[in-house]
Design a protein around this motif. Structure first.
Motif, PDB file in Angstrom:
ATOM      1  N   LEU A 150       0.838  -1.196   0.000  1.00  0.00           N
ATOM      2  CA  LEU A 150       0.000   0.000   0.000  1.00  0.00           C
ATOM      3  C   LEU A 150       0.870   1.241   0.000  1.00  0.00           C
ATOM      4  O   LEU A 150       1.942   1.260   0.608  1.00  0.00           O
ATOM      5  N   ASN A 151       0.403   2.269  -0.654  1.00  0.00           N
ATOM      6  CA  ASN A 151       1.123   3.528  -0.728  1.00  0.00           C
ATOM      7  C   ASN A 151       0.879   4.330   0.546  1.00  0.00           C
ATOM      8  O   ASN A 151      -0.025   5.151   0.621  1.00  0.00           O
TER       9      ASN A 151
ATOM     10  N   GLY B 102      -5.800   0.677  -1.812  1.00  0.00           N
ATOM     11  CA  GLY B 102      -5.078   1.936  -1.983  1.00  0.00           C
ATOM     12  C   GLY B 102      -3.666   1.763  -2.516  1.00  0.00           C
ATOM     13  O   GLY B 102      -2.737   2.341  -1.989  1.00  0.00           O
ATOM     14  N   THR B 103      -3.504   0.952  -3.560  1.00  0.00           N
ATOM     15  CA  THR B 103      -2.159   0.689  -4.090  1.00  0.00           C
ATOM     16  C   THR B 103      -1.769   1.647  -5.201  1.00  0.00           C
ATOM     17  O   THR B 103      -0.731   1.461  -5.831  1.00  0.00           O
TER      18      THR B 103
ATOM     19  N   THR C  12       3.579  -3.862   2.654  1.00  0.00           N
ATOM     20  CA  THR C  12       3.545  -5.033   1.782  1.00  0.00           C
ATOM     21  C   THR C  12       2.507  -6.039   2.262  1.00  0.00           C
ATOM     22  O   THR C  12       1.692  -6.530   1.473  1.00  0.00           O
ATOM     23  N   LEU C  13       2.533  -6.351   3.545  1.00  0.00           N
ATOM     24  CA  LEU C  13       1.558  -7.302   4.087  1.00  0.00           C
ATOM     25  C   LEU C  13       0.131  -6.790   3.950  1.00  0.00           C
ATOM     26  O   LEU C  13      -0.780  -7.548   3.609  1.00  0.00           O
ATOM     27  N   ALA C  14      -0.083  -5.510   4.182  1.00  0.00           N
ATOM     28  CA  ALA C  14      -1.426  -4.945   4.021  1.00  0.00           C
ATOM     29  C   ALA C  14      -1.888  -5.063   2.575  1.00  0.00           C
ATOM     30  O   ALA C  14      -3.059  -5.375   2.310  1.00  0.00           O
ATOM     31  N   GLY C  15      -0.991  -4.839   1.628  1.00  0.00           N
ATOM     32  CA  GLY C  15      -1.336  -4.999   0.220  1.00  0.00           C
ATOM     33  C   GLY C  15      -1.680  -6.437  -0.128  1.00  0.00           C
ATOM     34  O   GLY C  15      -2.632  -6.702  -0.875  1.00  0.00           O
TER      35      GLY C  15
END
Length: 160
Positions: free
Chosen positions: A129-130, A157-158, A143-146
């Motif tokens: 995610l950004n 929200g990438t 990274t894990l949230a994405g």
């Protein structure tokens, strides 16, 4: 924990501060966490615990359709070979860390190995995610949230 396809597995390739944080946190959010470090000379002494498993090659990581693969370093010479091998497996998702403003070196490495463009396009970059992540722990969280958003079919929200 299972998502219907089998146990959730995160395979992080290349020992790094980001890998250490990602694997430690991955266990907390339900992943079986695996570190793959192909170059045994890069580990000084006994490696610290990283998730559930530590191996030196992708075959030992048992990649399958419930596996997410993340390369935690975009400057290693082995990137092309590692990605080619991961792409040949039936993995759920493959990504590599790197700045979104430039084409990653993995693209040319894969082209040099005669990997088809449609397979190269399977490698996600940027990943996560950004959130403006700067530190290894922040990059791991992003990274894990994405990965969790992608697995749950959420936009996350990438957009960069």
């Amino acid at each position: 924990m299972s998502d219907g396809m089998g146990p959730r597995r995160l395979v992080v390739v290349f020992e790094s501060p980001v890998a250490e944080a990602m694997l430690r946190l991955a266990v907390e959010v339900g992943f079986q966490a695996v570190l793959v470090e192909p170059d045994e000379t890069r580990l000084q002494g006994t490696p610290r615990p990283h998730g559930d498993l530590f191996v030196h090659d992708l075959d030992a990581a048992h990649l399958d359709d419930s596996t997410d693969v993340v390369l935690s370093d975009h400057h290693r010479a082995e990137i092309g070979e590692v990605l080619k091998e991961a792409l040949a497996k039936n993995t759920r998702w493959i990504g590599i860390l790197g700045k979104p403003t430039i084409e990653g070196p993995h693209v040319q490495m894969l082209r040099d190995l005669d990997v088809p463009e449609d397979q190269i396009a399977r490698v996600h970059r940027p990943i996560g995610l950004n959130i403006g992540a700067k530190t290894p722990a922040e990059i791991a969280i992003a990274t894990l949230a994405g990965l969790i958003a992608d697995r749950n079919d959420r936009p996350g929200g990438t957009t960069f």
